[in-house]
Design an enzyme around this catalytic site. Structure first.
Site, mmCIF file in Angstrom:
data_model
loop_
_atom_site.group_PDB
_atom_site.id
_atom_site.type_symbol
_atom_site.label_atom_id
_atom_site.label_comp_id
_atom_site.label_asym_id
_atom_site.label_seq_id
_atom_site.Cartn_x
_atom_site.Cartn_y
_atom_site.Cartn_z
ATOM 1 N N CYS A 83 0.833 -1.199 0.000
ATOM 2 C CA CYS A 83 0.000 0.000 0.000
ATOM 3 C C CYS A 83 0.878 1.263 0.000
ATOM 4 O O CYS A 83 1.488 1.563 -1.007
ATOM 5 C CB CYS A 83 -0.990 -0.059 1.155
ATOM 6 S SG CYS A 83 -2.491 0.845 0.750
ATOM 7 N N HIS B 216 -3.597 -5.102 0.233
ATOM 8 C CA HIS B 216 -3.046 -5.652 1.479
ATOM 9 C C HIS B 216 -3.104 -7.177 1.475
ATOM 10 O O HIS B 216 -4.100 -7.751 1.954
ATOM 11 C CB HIS B 216 -3.843 -5.149 2.678
ATOM 12 C CG HIS B 216 -3.672 -3.693 2.957
ATOM 13 N ND1 HIS B 216 -2.810 -3.213 3.914
ATOM 14 C CD2 HIS B 216 -4.239 -2.611 2.392
ATOM 15 C CE1 HIS B 216 -2.863 -1.894 3.940
ATOM 16 N NE2 HIS B 216 -3.719 -1.496 3.020
ATOM 17 N N GLU C 294 -1.636 -9.182 3.361
ATOM 18 C CA GLU C 294 -1.555 -9.731 4.732
ATOM 19 C C GLU C 294 -2.923 -10.091 5.309
ATOM 20 O O GLU C 294 -3.036 -10.999 6.128
ATOM 21 C CB GLU C 294 -0.813 -8.758 5.662
ATOM 22 C CG GLU C 294 -1.537 -7.475 6.043
ATOM 23 C CD GLU C 294 -1.382 -6.330 5.037
ATOM 24 O OE1 GLU C 294 -1.084 -6.617 3.859
ATOM 25 O OE2 GLU C 294 -1.575 -5.159 5.414
HETATM 26 N N1 GLN Z 1 -2.025 6.722 2.710
HETATM 27 C C1 GLN Z 1 -2.104 5.957 1.509
HETATM 28 C C2 GLN Z 1 -3.446 6.120 0.816
HETATM 29 O O1 GLN Z 1 -4.399 6.543 1.402
HETATM 30 C C3 GLN Z 1 -1.808 4.481 1.757
HETATM 31 C C4 GLN Z 1 -2.772 3.807 2.666
HETATM 32 C C5 GLN Z 1 -2.269 2.501 3.230
HETATM 33 O O2 GLN Z 1 -1.075 2.244 3.257
HETATM 34 N N2 GLN Z 1 -3.161 1.672 3.727
HETATM 35 O O3 GLN Z 1 -3.561 5.839 -0.343
#
Ligand code: GLN
Length: 545
Positions: free
Chosen positions: A384, A510, A512
């Site tokens: 992410c 994600h 995970e």
């Molecule tokens: N802050 C980033 C976004 O909003 C990544 C979010 C995250 O890592 N879950 O896109």
């Protein structure tokens, strides 16, 4: 099976005793006996969901397939049971009140005064029984967050009292998790806190049917008898939960203590099967007998609190077992990474994972870490925000767009390689409005991702607002940062890889959240395998010197 049975897990004496793990372990044992089981968490706080909470408050926010932002205990449930949870599995006081207030505004209460009892308690009861509707599950385990005696848990305890009365003793039971502390000065285990906590529960009209006692030392027969007598439970219903070296040992420990047997007996359910834990025990064997060891740097800014990256740490355990590798995780605070510290902090590692996150703090350290991994051909997994940092690093140091950034960190950057989508620009409310839940991704051929997944179509869970800006794709690709996974409908980039690197993968989603004991995530498995190969090469090279 006729009726769904309900098990309520309450906590006493202290928080952080591990109700979630006990609930998940019992669910595992019941599932392993063939009972269809699900778990639900009721959280007494007023946030509508944990999505707006800082990870320092309650740890990681766990995201389900249907895009619910939930408590991290749901992660344990999925990892133990290998069954998806949903929005219905996590309810907060905020959500309960929101729904009751909406009903009031619609005029559904027909002029009545709306009160905690019966309106809030009815709403809680409905949410609990929602999972039992349609007879999809034989058993629903509901974990009540907080500790009995807290003002904010009172409506939940009252709702459980009413449900138990309505459903009858054969269909509902209460497991109370308490602490039996050891006083070293006296050299003794003490039962009084447990007695008091059971008494507090009784003051609300609720009797504990089973006691699960967290302890650092074995409970003697004498102590068990005393607990049974003074807490009004049978001696077989006093279950010891001694500190374990891994949470994955707890189902077997509960089996040994007979938690599943006494539960089934109380619910009047047949106890004629033995739990089939073959696959589980196979995992444990591999987890406990590693043949290699790798050290992975987990680079994030919430590293002071282990729970902030719970699912990532657990995914490493699953992937380690799959590779028969012990994964040592070194948590590295990204705020303290810079050009002068990086060598010291990263060069000894066998791979780095740059973690998800929000906001500006610590991002420059993450970018430096990505650069190190890219230039030194160190295995890299970016998740992410970690993927977004990989894109920024590549833009700055390979494409030479020195001021490249995400508009999250620098709204006026001349090179917004990570930017908001049009729909996101119009959003004013931050709660529940990110790109959430499961989205399809098409994986391109001839890529690491294709090798990892073995298929062109995958579904992964998301939680972010910002996206890779497709205006830069051609430029990035021609210099070697390939987009190897895209959303087939929106064309949003979900996976990036560096071609000329042994293992460099950034994912916008994600992985995970989907790793379980029964199904370790393929990306984590492949990342740990790459780290193992990296460490073996390193060792061979140093032997040759
Ligand atoms: N802050 C980033 C976004 O909003 C990544 C979010 C995250 O890592 N879950 O896109």
């Amino acid at each position: 099976m006729a009726e769904t049975k309900y098990i309520f897990v309450t906590g006493g004496v202290s928080s952080s005793l591990g109700k979630g793990i006990i609930a998940a372990s019992l669910a595992k044992l019941l599932q392993a006996r063939g009972y269809k089981t699900t778990i639900q968490k009721l959280d007494p706080y007023i946030n509508v969901d944990p999505g707006t909470l800082n990870p320092y408050e309650h740890g990681e926010c766990y995201v389900t397939e249907d895009g619910a932002e939930t408590d991290l205990d749901l992660g344990h449930y999925e990892r133990f049971l290998n069954v998806n949870t949903s929005q219905a599995n996590n309810v907060t006081t905020g959500r309960i009140y929101q729904s009751v207030i909406e009903k009031e505004r619609r005029g559904e209460f027909l002029g009545k005064t709306v009160q905690v009892i019966p309106h809030i308690t009815n709403e809680i009861k409905e949410r609990v029984q929602l999972l039992g509707k349609n007879h999809e599950y034989d058993i629903v385990i509901t974990e009540i967050g907080g500790t009995v005696g807290d003002i904010e848990s009172l409506p939940y305890i009252e709702a459980v009292r009413q449900l138990k009365w309505e459903l009858g003793d054969d269909n509902a039971l209460v497991i109370h998790l308490t602490l039996v502390p050891f006083l070293s000065a006296a050299g003794e285990l003490k039962t009084k806190p447990t007695q008091h906590s059971v008494k507090t529960l009784m003051e609300s009209g609720l009797r504990a049917d089973i006691l699960v006692c967290r302890t650092e030392h074995e409970l003697s027969d004498d102590i068990r008898r005393k607990l049974a007598l003074f807490c009004n439970v049978k001696q077989e219903a006093v279950i010891q939960s001694i500190d374990a070296s891994t949470i994955y040992d707890v189902p077997n420990m509960m089996l040994q203590e007979g938690l599943d047997t006494v539960t089934l007996k109380k619910l009047n359910l047949p106890d004629d099967t033995t739990p089939n834990l073959t696959q589980w025990n196979e995992f444990l064997k591999r987890h406990k007998n590693p043949k290699h060891e790798v050290t992975i740097g987990l680079i994030g800014k919430y590293v002071e609190l282990q729970d902030s990256y719970k699912s990532i740490l657990e995914a490493f355990i699953h992937a380690g077992a799959a590779n028969e590798v012990k994964v040592k995780v070194e948590s590295i605070h990204s705020e303290f990474i810079n050009q002068s510290t990086i060598q010291n902090k990263i060069s000894h590692l066998d791979g780095i994972l740059v973690a998800p996150g929000f906001g500006e703090r610590g991002v420059e350290g993450k970018i430096d870490a990505v650069r190190f991994a890219r230039e030194h051909k160190l295995p890299f997994l970016g998740i992410c925000l970690g993927m977004q940092m990989a894109v920024i690093e590549f833009a700055r140091n390979v494409l030479q767009l020195k001021k490249a950034n995400s508009t999250e960190m620098d709204p006026n950057t001349p090179h917004p390689v990570i930017d908001l989508m049009k729909e996101q620009k119009e959003i004013t409310h931050l709660g529940g409005t990110m790109r959430l839940g499961s989205w399809e991704c098409t994986v391109k051929d001839d890529s690491t991702a294709k090798e990892v997944y073995g298929t062109n179509q995958i579904f992964e869970r998301h939680r972010h607002r910002y996206e890779y800006n497709n205006q830069y794709t051609t430029q990035m690709e021609s210099h070697g940062l390939k987009s190897t996974g895209v959303n087939p409908k929106t064309n949003l980039v979900e996976i990036v890889e560096i071609e000329d690197h042994p293992w460099f993968v950034g994912v916008q989603y994600h992985p995970e959240y989907k790793s379980t004991v029964a199904n370790p995530h393929p990306l984590f498995i492949a990342f740990i395998k790459a780290a193992k190969e990296y460490s073996q090469k390193k060792n061979n090279a140093s032997l040759a010197q």
